[in-house]
Structure formats: C-alpha cells, structure tokens
Design an enzyme around this catalytic site. Structure first.
Site, PDB file in Angstrom:
ATOM      1  N   MET A   1       0.829  -1.199   0.000  1.00 15.39           N
ATOM      2  CA  MET A   1       0.000   0.000   0.000  1.00 15.39           C
ATOM      3  C   MET A   1       0.871   1.260   0.000  1.00 15.39           C
ATOM      4  SD  MET A   1      -3.080  -1.072  -0.047  1.00 15.39           S
ATOM      5  CE  MET A   1      -4.242   0.147   0.574  1.00 15.39           C
ATOM      6  N   CYS A   2       0.996   1.854  -1.144  1.00 18.03           N
ATOM      7  CA  CYS A   2       1.710   3.115  -1.233  1.00 18.03           C
ATOM      8  C   CYS A   2       0.787   4.242  -0.767  1.00 18.03           C
ATOM      9  CB  CYS A   2       2.123   3.382  -2.677  1.00 18.03           C
ATOM     10  SG  CYS A   2       3.034   2.014  -3.416  1.00 18.03           S
ATOM     11  N   ARG A   3       1.354   5.408  -0.679  1.00 22.24           N
ATOM     12  CA  ARG A   3       0.542   6.600  -0.422  1.00 22.24           C
ATOM     13  C   ARG A   3       0.959   7.701  -1.366  1.00 22.24           C
ATOM     14  NH1 ARG A   3       0.442   6.977   6.148  1.00 22.24           N
ATOM     15  NH2 ARG A   3      -0.271   4.859   6.509  1.00 22.24           N
ATOM     16  N   ASN A 112      -1.659   3.509  -6.641  1.00 16.69           N
ATOM     17  CA  ASN A 112      -1.715   2.698  -5.437  1.00 16.69           C
ATOM     18  C   ASN A 112      -2.715   1.583  -5.695  1.00 16.69           C
ATOM     19  OD1 ASN A 112      -1.617   1.744  -2.809  1.00 16.69           O
ATOM     20  ND2 ASN A 112      -3.148   3.196  -2.075  1.00 16.69           N
TER      21      ASN A 112
END
Lengths: 269, 269, 269, 269
Positions: A1-3, A112
C-alpha cells in the site's frame, strides 16, 4: 500500500503538501506506530509542472523521510500542479525506475493498488505495447506498465476511455489465463493541464481516495489517505469514480470500465 | 530504537541470524504492523570476523529489507563471530558513516540507546579524544563517539573497565553542563576473540537484551529483542549486566559504572 | 568499454585481483589520466563461488574506487573462482540491475562489447526468451539479454554451442531488420566449476582479452586489459577464441559462430 | 582537482550551465579521454537561490553524468544565482556531506584546491570554531571547514576580510605545527545577493579561474575551467584575485591575505 498526494491550483511550494511537519505525505509515511498502516520506505518521487510542457521528475530509493535533498527541493520548488508518492513495495526491486511517478512526454502518473497474478500476465500485457511504448519501459512494476498501456490506448485523446480500456484489457488478459480477475486501482495523473484521479476496484476494496479544497478553493488536493493534523476538510471519493480537477474546480463522475454485475468477462462481448 | 543481533560459536552463514525469513533481524526490522515497534529503515550494517584480525564491514543506507546485496552476502559469508544492526535514526543524517557497526582495528561495536542532551556535550566529549582517535571520527553519532571514548579509555586492555569509565565520563560531562544525567546503553562489541555485551541504564528503562544458546550450545546469540518465530530459548539479560561469550560459554556479571544510589557524580571520587 | 577480470585457481582473497593498489581492476578503472582509456565509473560488481552452487553477488552503482564496502569485502572474501567488473555505460541507466556480473542459478556472466543497433532489435531478441527466462530479465542492457539468450539456447548443456547460437541469432535478427550485423563480444562466464571466456567480433575490432598464470600455475587470471604494475606474464588471446579454465589449466580453441567469409546470413540455413 | 561553475544574472534554467550537451559542467566532468584532465566522478552538487533567503541544495554521491534527477532538475529550475560543483576526491569518503556546495543560512560555498598537511591540522582548525559553527560541521573535508572558519571570522559582515583571515589562520596553524604552509584556494560563494570568487595560492599554482559575460552582458559565469565548445569569451582571472559580481557587473581586485614576500608568519604581527 503506497501513499500519494496530488495538487492543482494556485502555485505553492511543494513542501506544503510533501514535507510540512505534522500534516504532509512524508510525515504520514513514517508513522509506523499506527497498527493499521504500513511503512512506505521503498523509495519516493515527485513530478511537477513548471516552465516546460513535460514535468520535472525527482525520484530516489531512500525512504522519503531521510532524504535531505527532497526536503530542500520541496521547499524551493513552487508549482501549480504536482504529484508526490511514497512507495511500499509488495515485491520487486527498490530501484529508481520502479519509483512513482512515471513520466512520459507531458504526462505524469502514479498509482496505489494491485493486479492479481501480475507476474503471470506481465509478458502478455507488455506484448500489447507498440514498439514506441515498449522502448519506454524502464522498470518492472505493474504500475508503469498500466501507464504505458493507457498511453497505448489513447490517453492523449481521451483519458477516461483509455484508462477504462486498459483496465478491461488487464482483466481480460487475466481471465484468458484462468486467473482471478482482480484489479485495485487508485491513481492520479496529469497532462500538465488537468489533474485526473481514479478510485476503482473490481471488488469492494478500492484503495481509498480523498479530496479537499485548499487556499479558499483556489486549489485542490487529492490524497490516498487524509493527512492527520490539518484543517483541510477531507471528503472521501466513492469507489468507482473518475475525478477531474481544472480551473473550474473538482468534478467527480462514475467510472465503470466493466459492467459491475454480473461480471462475465469470458462471455462474448 | 535500533535493533541488533550478535553471534559467537561454530561458524554459520550470517543469513541464519541476519536474513532468514520469519525469524531474523531483517524480518524483525520491517514488522511495521506491530503497534509497539518502530521501523528500522535508516540503514544497516554487518561486521564479521574471518581470516584477518580486523573485521569485514558492510554498511549501507537503504533499509535492510530492500538490499539484495545484503541478502547475497549473508547467504555466502560464514563466520564464527559477527554483529548485525538495523538503524532507526532519532536524528542525524542517514549516511554510511553513521551506520553501525563501527570498526577500529580488530574491534567492532554497535549500540542501541541514547545519551540525554548529546548535542550539547558532543564537543566536550570529542575533545577528550587523543589525536589518534579523533582522526578516526567519521560520522556524527553518539554511538561512534562512545566507542572511540572506550578505546581511549583502554578498551584494548580492560573492556569492562574502559566502558564503565566511558559511561562515567559521559555522565560527569553532562552533569558539569547542568544537564540531566541519562545514559541508556545496550551494546555489543568484539575484539575478534570474545563477544561482549552490556545492558545498562541510569534510569529504569535499559533497552532490552536477550540471549539464547544455539546449535546445541555450540553457539550463542545476543539480540536487542527476541526473534519471534523461532525455537530458540530466549532469556532476558537483566539491566546492569556485562555479558562475555567465549569458547567456555556465556557469562553474566553485574555492571555498575556508577554507584546506583545516591548518584552524586560531582562529588570528588 | 567496460573492464573486467576473472580468476580460477587456488582460493585467494578477491582483493588480490579486485582492489590491490597498483595492479588491480579498481586501480585500473580510475586511471583517467591515460589518454587512451575511458573511465569506468558507472557501477561495478563481483560474483564469487563459495559454499553454495550459486554465486554470491555484490553490485552497486557507485564508482568502484569510492566504495568502501567493496574494499572490505574484497579483503575478507576468499574464493577459488570469481568474476569482477567495472562498468562504463554507453547509454542506459546506471542501476544495480544493469551492473555486471549477472547471475542465474549457478551461472555468472559479464561482458565487454556491443551490438550495433541493439535498441532496434531488443524487443525481437526478448521475444525469443521463454517465459521462464523472460521473467528473469531485470535490467535493460544488451549484456543481460545475451546471457539470458545463451541460457535459452542451452548454456547448461553445451556452453560454447549456446553462445555461438546466441551470437548467430543476434546477427540474424539484425540482418532481418536491415541493420548492420556487428557484434563485439568479449565475455567471461562460469557455472561454478569451469571458467569460460570468449573473445570475438564480426569485424576486426574484438575487445581485447589477456590471460596470465598465477601462483606458480595454480591459478589463472583472465582480464580485458592487463594490469600495469605487475609481474604477471600476460598473453593476448587472439580474436575468435573460446577459453576454458579447469583444474587441468587453460585451453584455447577457435570460436567461429559464423563462417567468416562470405557472411550470407540471409540465406536459408 | 574538482571543477565548478557559478552564475549570476538574468534568471536562466540551470541546465544552460550545468548539463547542456557539449559545453556544460557535466559534459566537461566526464571527458576522461583528455590526457590532462582528471575524472570528476566523486559526487556533485548544486546550490541555487529562489524565493527564499537560503539556497536550495541538491547533492549526491553518484557521478553527475549518470544522475537522471540532476538532469531533470537542471532543466526545470530557473535561477538568477547558482553554484554547481563536480567532485574529484583526493582522499576522504564519498558522502553527501562531503559534496560541495556547502550551505549555511543564506550562504553557499564551493571550492577547488588543497591545504598541505590538512589531516595534521584539522583538529586545531576545528577547535577555532565557536560551538555554533562546530555544531554545523557535517563532513570531514577541508573545504567545509574553511567555509565554517570564514563564517566564524565574519563572512556575514566583510566577506573578503573573513576569507583572508581564514587563509592566514590556516597558514599560521600549519606553520605552528612545523608543516609546509601551502594553501591553494579557488572558490565561489554567495550570500544570495552577490556572487564572490577567489583565485589564490601561496605558491605559483593557483587553481585556474575564468569568467565570461553571457546573455549580452546580463549575466556572468565563473568557472574553474572554460567549457570547450561554446561561444563564450572566457577570460582568465589572474592568481591573487577577489571577484565580485553584482547587478553592476563583474569586478576584480587584488587578494593578498599574506604579504607575498618574505613570508614570516611566525613573527609577531
């Protein structure tokens, strides 16, 4: 999970979104003490628009929080339109070429989400690229490849349609391989004029997306998760949305690349 | 809060302690989903003894979990004595020179802890170094400086005494500046023969230290926190301990650099 | 023009070939003051065989001369069989994935040379890879791709034949595209048992290759250029050679992947 | 021998000085084929002035020629006043903290030259810093230390006097240690308003310095060596010069920190 975070509006120093203490992307990326959040320490990147049609690009493989260059750049660079991303790899090397945003001509893109079984359909997806876009492939991520496919499918002419076709193509390819057809896709992109974002998933777990007006409505910020200590009035964008930010403000409409029920992609279209 | 692991015993590939999935230092360093643990993504290092009196040293500023070189090295290198460290900076730059372990001649050293008010006494502490050790100062950390001070105070001749004197000197210096006298110090070090460790604090919050026998008692592992998914029988080392690991096994004795009560360091000794 | 060195023989510390001052690969790579030599500052790598069937691998994007880790590793690691490479990019990113040596299973490979018009045939070459080897493609270099093609064509079973077929395939592909058919290829590779090298070019400019016996004939070193300040008796390997180093010593035989005259690759085979 | 370039005048994209092909600092740094020039591959940096009093700073340890971030930044950032540096280490680690330019408050500074016997007087020089400037010491170079000493000696109030006093102090310190008194010092610095440069040496080998007007006299460029393929009319600045660039243009006056003959620094002043 990127942001990630994206901004369009009156020119502001990037630091107000990227690195301001207490309510910025960098600050958010490091709060490992929160049980529900992953650390985003596998590289970062910013793309911003200035004097040129094509965006500036700064990406590196350090955690964003320990890069003194990023802090200085975010303080000095003002821009009316920019994207910023902190990466949490779910596999794949930590290299600059795998860091978001990706840029191609005047376009920038970050993402994402995930594609179920990507490793097993990667080659088929790549083979759909024309020589021109195939030659632009630098890294190994699903995100870069989805961006190149969207370019292939006409991002320049009709962004929403190209992105929908790209998602359909990914799903069709997965199905043809007998794989689960799962795409989660929350992305932001820009051509230097407009800022676009999508929140979409084939299941009920579309990665989150929020928006907030800023500077008295003279700017809009889109984020994968709200910053915590800020006065901004964050509003959740519903799953299945296509967002456009222009001088006229922010608009949201339904995004349905595939008919939501019943999904029977293997049937003749 | 950094984390580290040290081993002495029959030669083993470093990976069994450093990078084995599920129960190693790298694995432990990334478990950001645990509410109580910080991420240790600000660099890493290993020091190991082989054919030479001085240790090999490999340090870098990436998070340990994303360094493919570390994985390959940990798999290939066998050693009867090594130290490994993952860093969580509490300030100060992320640079190779600030990564543990530090090495000097045949000595290696790594540390987890803090010195209250270090920035205000750093210069005074540095001025206590002889020219020879001053010239070896590479970075800006309190840890490297405490190692050099211990060398200054006779680490080569009497490790326990030199470390105790170093801690007393830090406390006395802080007190002379009117600062709180707080040192938390959980460290491991080796001269290539013996493996030493200390767990100590002037208050009741000494950073944790655990030991476990391995390979049927033919090796011992010391760690700042136990690995989770492992059969090793971890035992907590009490605060105020000096640990020595030799061919004869592991021994622990009390370590009291200053009389615990009442602390009146400014009195004539 | 990259430079490389390879060794097979009695186990020695890598530093004797890689980093010893005055007559090593690193030393050689930095002598920018020599008019005829390019700087090799675009990354480096070492592959060495130890306890495992597959080699250890350490690669980074710094110039070799400024990497203190490399110096320490080269001093500590002993091996009877290793490859070392310093890179001078002629295009393409400086990333770890583009640094030599490349490794796959028990094989390691490094290369100095070029393929004329590579960018225009890259995709066609990649499409000849099976899914298994396609999935192993990490970077964008011609060298890595030639290595994967050789694996595809049977490197495991018959190294010389597989390499010859790979070169023929590259030439045939270039010719089919109407491009000049130029391959210059001076490479070293190993399966952990034997050390192989090739010096070959379709024109008269095959990148150089030299060999020297070492340690009283108990070892052999192969290099792209002789080290300067050394007592080793370097002998030039003629263009069009296939070199094999085993316990029995070094043997050289002719390597002619295509009939030297007349080249009529477009004829039916 | 490092190389640098500095510019003051109408705002221009940094790339016109830093990275334009054929006649820029980066291009110059890589021309290893020239017999007389060293490679400058040990890091690089840029400092530029924009909206803030303090400069932006971007430094990294890669060779400048292989950093895609630098290329993008130099293309996007416009500035009326900037410094750029490519480093050739003569010893000391390749780390960001050792890369030029150095910045402190509104000041930026970069340097090409040497201090004979620096390692033996480093500590004495550092001990002349006040606590405030001592705390700002990040790396280990002579250059950063000379910059901090100049700040200590009043750079804010009287740049020329402070730099002269700094050089005298270095020479006096060396002499007191019985060392040769050799300082070669060609540097550029700025407070965000004016651009200063010095070319000086105690012997007859002051590192070179050139200037050229640009953009019809609306800008001036100072460089350690002229770019090769450019129309700019480079003029050599004589040794023993102090250069000031303001809106009024470029002025040069004699710079003699010590009386050139006879040097008897140990006499009472």
């Amino acid at each position: 999970m990127c942001r990630w975070a994206a901004y369009r509006g009156i020119p502001i120093p990037l630091e107000q979104i990227v690195s301001a203490p207490g309510h910025s992307l960098i600050d958010q990326s490091h709060c490992a003490s929160q049980a529900k959040t992953a650390t985003n320490g596998d590289g970062f990147g910013i793309a911003w628009y200035g004097d040129h049609a094509e965006p500036g690009l700064y990406r590196d493989i350090l955690p964003a929080w320990s890069d003194c260059n990023l802090r200085s750049l975010a303080r000095q660079i003002r821009s009316p339109l920019f994207l910023a991303h902190v990466r949490a790899s779910t596999g794949g090397a930590t290299s600059r070429d795998n860091c978001h945003p990706f840029a191609h001509g005047r376009w920038s893109f970050m993402h994402n989400g995930q594609v179920a079984g990507f490793d097993r359909i990667r080659r088929k997806l790549e083979s759909a690229l024309s020589d021109r876009h195939y030659a632009c492939r630098r890294g190994t991520t699903d995100s870069e490849l989805m961006f190149l496919l969207a370019l292939e499918f006409g991002l320049d002419e009709e962004p929403e349609g190209a992105l929908a076709e790209m998602i359909r193509f990914v799903l069709t390819t997965a199905e043809a391989e007998g794989l689960a057809t799962l795409v989660r896709f929350t992305a932001a992109l820009s051509d230097g004029e407009r800022l676009y974002a999508i929140r979409y998933s084939t299941d009920s777990h579309a990665p989150t997306l929020y928006s907030a007006p800023m500077y008295g409505g003279n700017g809009h910020c889109l984020v994968s998760e709200p910053f915590e200590d800020t006065a901004a009035k964050w509003q959740e964008i519903p799953a299945g949305s296509f967002v456009t930010v222009t001088d006229g403000g922010l608009s949201v409409r339904a995004f349905e690349p595939v008919s939501p029920e019943p999904v029977r992609l293997s049937e003749p279209a």
